[in-house]
Motif scaffolding. Sequence first.
Motif, PDB file in Angstrom:
ATOM      1  N   PHE A   1      -7.049  -4.452  -0.554  1.00  0.00           N
ATOM      2  CA  PHE A   1      -7.608  -3.208  -0.371  1.00  0.00           C
ATOM      3  C   PHE A   1      -8.959  -3.043   0.114  1.00  0.00           C
ATOM      4  N   GLY A   2      -8.652  -2.024   1.056  1.00  0.00           N
ATOM      5  CA  GLY A   2     -10.058  -2.053   1.888  1.00  0.00           C
ATOM      6  C   GLY A   2     -10.504  -0.423   1.974  1.00  0.00           C
TER       7      GLY A   2
ATOM      8  N   GLN B   1       0.692  -1.169   0.116  1.00  0.00           N
ATOM      9  CA  GLN B   1       0.078   0.025  -0.201  1.00  0.00           C
ATOM     10  C   GLN B   1       0.818   1.403  -0.067  1.00  0.00           C
TER      11      GLN B   1
ATOM     12  N   SER C   1      -8.272   2.685   2.491  1.00  0.00           N
ATOM     13  CA  SER C   1      -7.355   3.077   1.430  1.00  0.00           C
ATOM     14  C   SER C   1      -8.306   3.855   0.268  1.00  0.00           C
TER      15      SER C   1
ATOM     16  N   ASP D   1      -4.573  -3.237   3.446  1.00  0.00           N
ATOM     17  CA  ASP D   1      -5.108  -2.158   3.859  1.00  0.00           C
ATOM     18  C   ASP D   1      -4.411  -1.335   4.988  1.00  0.00           C
TER      19      ASP D   1
END
Length: 651
Positions: free
Chosen positions: A475-476, A423, A479, A450
């Motif tokens: 990816f959450g 990330q 983000s 995330d």
Amino acid sequence: MSKLFAFSGSDDFCPGGSIYPNRKESSLFFYPNQDVYFPPCKRCRVSSPFVFAGGKFEQKKPSIEILPDECLFEIFRRLPGGQERSTCACVSKRWLTLVSNIRRDEINDNKTTQASDLEYESTDKKGGVSSEDVDSDVEGDGYLSRSLDGKKATDVRLASIAVGTASRGGLGKLFIRGSKSRYGVTTVGLRAISRGCPSLRVLSLWNLSSVGDEGLCEIANGCHQLEKLDLCHCPSITDKSLLAVAKGCTNLTDLTIEGCANIGNEGLQAIARSCPNLKYVSIKDCPLVGDQGVASLLSSASYSLTKVKLQALSITDVSLAIIGHYGKAVTDLSLTSLPNVSEKGFWVMGNGHGLQKLKSFTVTSCRGATDLGLEAVGKSCPNLKQLCLSKCPFLSDKGLSSLAKAASSLECLQLEECHRITQFGFFCSLINCGAKLKVISFANCLGIKDLNSGLPPLSPCESLSSLSIHNCPGFGDASLFALGKLCPHLQHVELCGLHGITDAGVLPLLESCEAGLLKVNLSGCVNLSDKVVQTISNLHGWTLELLNLNGCKISDASLVAIGENCQLLTDLDISKCTITDSGIAALAHFNPINLQILSVSGCSMVSDKSLPSLGKLGETLLGLNLQQCKAISSRAVELLTEQLWRCDILF
């Protein structure tokens, strides 16, 4: 003799009976309406399609078929025009073969005499003679294109093309996709093209195992205007063919070679020596091609070669060094599956300072694409606008951040299956790319997790207009919340296969988009509800053109919101959603609506009751997907097909 003179007509001519036991055989010597006797050796003067030979009747050949090929060839080439030759070619395969083997310079051998006579006759009128008055079919500019696929790719069809296009502007492009048929294209067909189509500029040969050097040499000898050559999976073609092409087709600009196991360095070196205008080169899966061949192409066409694609070759760092030094005109470079290229090769290529005009750079499955090598490329390419990195296992966050900072002109960044990127690498590249970045895309990057903590205050990325995140499970919502603050001018948003995001993360992103979204793809985000769709419709319905909600947890309420607010929507996908007949009816109720593509695949609660609503939507629909809608009957689809005659329906 006395019996002959004394014969009165009532007695038998032969007292012992007829000399023919079978009376039908005697009729062979007597012809209709004739009482004259002819010996058996007398030539038959009656035109008949049958003759008696060997005790049976056989069909008699037309007299013109008795002429040898040489005589017919001379007749055909003296015909006044292409239409007459085309008509003759329709008579039989033999005539077609003869006509197709006439070269352009052999047609109408007495045309010079005709031109002189016409010029003499027109002197009193003070007018010249145009080329159309002499022979309007000899020259062609190559405006026509022809394509043969599968079983249609035969020598007979090629001969027909050679004859038929000669009087209709000339053949300019020919695409042949072969098959395993025993009647496939051979040297005979390509010879017909070479003799009848000198205006050919583009030739593409795919999957033609029966075509060898002889056929391609015929093309090289007859088609001197050839500019683009595409050879794909032609195992019988060797360097000998490229030597002939280099000699006969010096105007060659585009060369594509794929899966040709017998083409090596010698052929490429010949092309490099004789074709100074080469602009595009693509070489894939040719085991005999090495550094010598690639180096020859790059060094000889240093100021003309603009696009280079190298894939699955045994080249080494030497080739990349040559590209970095001699690629002065290269704007597009693609390197894929080069196992013998190391980090040193990319570093030397970057430090060669020859790729000043490079705009697009693609690297796939190259172990040498490391942090150090890619950073060197980024620093030496001031005009780099598009960067695509796929399956680069040694690229880390540090290298991506340095590369993004070095490539200050970058407009598009795409990463796929780069699992060491996290990330932090994603956000650092977003921030460091500068003010020109417009598109960022990450797909299948399993290293992304995330955010556990918030990011420090960062300046927004004002230029970014397109965001695409595909199948990055880490990816959450955190983000997405950060992206909402950084990217206020998004117009295209694709969040596909992200099971970790919910309404809490998507809503802030949608609310921060000030310019108005044009395309939104949320397929596979199974935790999104009607609230997201309602927000999209309320805030961006005035600009929205495409909406994909495949697999989302939405109901009929979403279709009501779409119908009320999204008047510009042309493409809607609500597959695998809990939509019912009421939702389809609500969507069709609102006017005006301009849907052109609608997909309700897998919506089990949509039944035949939706037929009137779908018929109303069909006034603008061009495509309708009803696959796996088990509640819709075949009869209903038949009625809908009759009503929506211009719409393609999948069922």
